[in-house]
Design a protein around this motif. Structure first.
Motif, mmCIF file in Angstrom:
data_model
loop_
_atom_site.group_PDB
_atom_site.id
_atom_site.type_symbol
_atom_site.label_atom_id
_atom_site.label_comp_id
_atom_site.label_asym_id
_atom_site.label_seq_id
_atom_site.Cartn_x
_atom_site.Cartn_y
_atom_site.Cartn_z
ATOM 1 N N ARG A 129 0.828 -1.209 0.000
ATOM 2 C CA ARG A 129 0.000 0.000 0.000
ATOM 3 C C ARG A 129 0.864 1.261 0.000
ATOM 4 N N LEU A 130 1.986 1.204 0.711
ATOM 5 C CA LEU A 130 2.901 2.349 0.693
ATOM 6 C C LEU A 130 3.489 2.564 -0.698
ATOM 7 N N VAL A 131 3.826 1.486 -1.387
ATOM 8 C CA VAL A 131 4.340 1.615 -2.757
ATOM 9 C C VAL A 131 3.309 2.344 -3.618
ATOM 10 N N ASP A 132 2.044 1.937 -3.520
ATOM 11 C CA ASP A 132 0.981 2.588 -4.297
ATOM 12 C C ASP A 132 0.875 4.070 -3.946
ATOM 13 N N MET A 133 0.848 4.365 -2.652
ATOM 14 C CA MET A 133 0.659 5.744 -2.210
ATOM 15 C C MET A 133 1.864 6.613 -2.567
ATOM 16 N N LEU A 134 3.063 6.117 -2.307
ATOM 17 C CA LEU A 134 4.266 6.908 -2.572
ATOM 18 C C LEU A 134 4.462 7.130 -4.074
ATOM 19 N N THR A 135 4.087 6.151 -4.883
ATOM 20 C CA THR A 135 4.141 6.307 -6.337
ATOM 21 C C THR A 135 3.141 7.382 -6.776
ATOM 22 N N PHE A 136 1.941 7.339 -6.223
ATOM 23 C CA PHE A 136 0.942 8.362 -6.516
ATOM 24 C C PHE A 136 1.449 9.752 -6.128
ATOM 25 N N MET A 137 2.215 9.814 -5.040
ATOM 26 C CA MET A 137 2.763 11.085 -4.559
ATOM 27 C C MET A 137 3.966 11.546 -5.383
ATOM 28 N N ARG A 138 4.319 10.749 -6.404
ATOM 29 C CA ARG A 138 5.418 11.054 -7.330
ATOM 30 C C ARG A 138 6.778 11.049 -6.640
ATOM 31 N N MET A 139 6.922 10.140 -5.690
ATOM 32 C CA MET A 139 8.205 9.946 -5.039
ATOM 33 C C MET A 139 8.972 8.869 -5.808
ATOM 34 N N GLU A 140 10.278 8.829 -5.640
ATOM 35 C CA GLU A 140 11.116 7.855 -6.330
ATOM 36 C C GLU A 140 11.483 6.729 -5.359
ATOM 37 N N LEU A 141 10.881 5.574 -5.578
ATOM 38 C CA LEU A 141 11.113 4.427 -4.692
ATOM 39 C C LEU A 141 12.491 3.824 -4.933
ATOM 40 N N VAL A 142 13.188 3.581 -3.842
ATOM 41 C CA VAL A 142 14.475 2.889 -3.874
ATOM 42 C C VAL A 142 14.244 1.542 -3.190
ATOM 43 N N SER A 143 14.680 0.476 -3.795
ATOM 44 C CA SER A 143 14.491 -0.889 -3.277
ATOM 45 C C SER A 143 13.045 -1.358 -3.396
ATOM 46 N N GLY A 144 12.290 -0.807 -4.319
ATOM 47 C CA GLY A 144 10.925 -1.273 -4.569
ATOM 48 C C GLY A 144 10.061 -1.287 -3.327
ATOM 49 N N ALA A 145 9.482 -2.437 -3.025
ATOM 50 C CA ALA A 145 8.627 -2.577 -1.846
ATOM 51 C C ALA A 145 9.432 -2.726 -0.567
ATOM 52 N N GLY A 146 10.729 -2.548 -0.669
ATOM 53 C CA GLY A 146 11.563 -2.564 0.526
ATOM 54 C C GLY A 146 11.716 -3.940 1.131
ATOM 55 N N TYR A 147 11.962 -3.941 2.416
ATOM 56 C CA TYR A 147 12.253 -5.181 3.134
ATOM 57 C C TYR A 147 11.270 -5.348 4.292
ATOM 58 N N GLY A 148 10.828 -6.579 4.471
ATOM 59 C CA GLY A 148 9.932 -6.887 5.572
ATOM 60 C C GLY A 148 10.481 -8.018 6.410
ATOM 61 N N PHE A 149 10.194 -7.954 7.684
ATOM 62 C CA PHE A 149 10.732 -8.930 8.628
ATOM 63 C C PHE A 149 9.633 -9.416 9.563
ATOM 64 N N ALA A 150 9.701 -10.692 9.909
ATOM 65 C CA ALA A 150 8.729 -11.290 10.836
ATOM 66 C C ALA A 150 9.357 -11.404 12.219
ATOM 67 N N LEU A 151 8.608 -10.971 13.194
ATOM 68 C CA LEU A 151 9.052 -11.114 14.578
ATOM 69 C C LEU A 151 8.811 -12.537 15.051
ATOM 70 N N PRO A 152 9.696 -13.057 15.872
ATOM 71 C CA PRO A 152 9.390 -14.349 16.485
ATOM 72 C C PRO A 152 8.218 -14.171 17.461
ATOM 73 N N PRO A 153 7.358 -15.162 17.598
ATOM 74 C CA PRO A 153 6.194 -15.028 18.486
ATOM 75 C C PRO A 153 6.545 -14.566 19.897
ATOM 76 N N ALA A 154 7.689 -14.982 20.409
ATOM 77 C CA ALA A 154 8.088 -14.595 21.765
ATOM 78 C C ALA A 154 8.249 -13.075 21.896
ATOM 79 N N ALA A 155 8.620 -12.406 20.825
ATOM 80 C CA ALA A 155 8.820 -10.955 20.877
ATOM 81 C C ALA A 155 7.516 -10.232 21.216
ATOM 82 N N PHE A 156 6.401 -10.717 20.666
ATOM 83 C CA PHE A 156 5.113 -10.101 20.980
ATOM 84 C C PHE A 156 4.750 -10.305 22.448
ATOM 85 N N ALA A 157 5.098 -11.466 22.978
ATOM 86 C CA ALA A 157 4.764 -11.776 24.371
ATOM 87 C C ALA A 157 5.627 -10.999 25.352
#
Length: 183
Positions: A129-157
């Motif tokens: 959704r950020l890619v869509d919005m930032l593209t609409f805002m005419r910004m120049e995306l670096v690294s496309g959709a970027g990087y995503g990371f999953a937290l281990p379940p223990a981190a939430f606890a």
């Protein structure tokens, strides 16, 4: 030295995405100046108060205008952009001058990169959704959709996250990609 503005899309002081931002700040140490903007630094967007822009909006716009790039760190709320971050981006998407047919903003042409840490989805939906919005805002995306990371379940606890080396390596890579795009 290049200036990169960090926007953390989660308001909690000790958020996991703020931890991710601190990793990125370390990766940019001695290579770029980092300045943080709080996602809740501006009032709710309201066209009744848009012109002249409220002081808080003008301050954020000026900070971004002086920057070479933005780096957005965002969790995912219900597969979407957190409200405070969306509101900030809405303000940044608005023209600087009323009725401007060119709709010039401080972010047009500005380089931006995104990443986030969250659950099993690795913030894929919010980054999309950020890619869509930032593209609409005419910004120049670096690294496309970027990087995503999953937290281990223990981190939430526990509220703590022992950052894995692969996350550090990915953030270092993303920092290098952003710096290369600024050359």
């Amino acid at each position: 030295m290049k200036k990169i503005v960090f926007v953390v899309g989660f308001l909690r002081k000790n958020s996991f995405n703020r931890s991710l931002a601190k990793l990125a700040e370390a990766a940019l140490q001695d290579k770029a100046k980092v300045e943080y903007i709080q996602a809740d630094a501006v009032p709710f967007l309201n066209q009744d108060i848009e012109f002249p822009a409220p002081e808080a909006v003008a301050k954020v716009r000026n900070t971004i205008k002086e920057a070479d790039a933005l780096w957005i760190f965002s969790p995912e709320y219900n597969y979407n952009i957190p409200g405070a971050l969306k509101n900030l981006l809405d303000w940044l998407s608005r023209p600087l001058v009323a009725n401007d047919p060119e709709r010039m903003t401080v972010v047009v042409g500005k380089k931006v990169t995104i990443c986030g840490v969250g659950g099993k989805n690795k913030t894929a939906s919010v980054r999309e959704r950020l890619v869509d919005m930032l593209t609409f805002m005419r910004m120049e995306l670096v690294s496309g959709a970027g990087y995503g990371f999953a937290l281990p379940p223990a981190a939430f606890a526990t509220g703590t996250w022992e950052v894995e080396q692969e996350v550090v390596d990915a953030i270092n890579k993303q920092a290098a990609e952003l710096l290369a795009a600024l050359e």
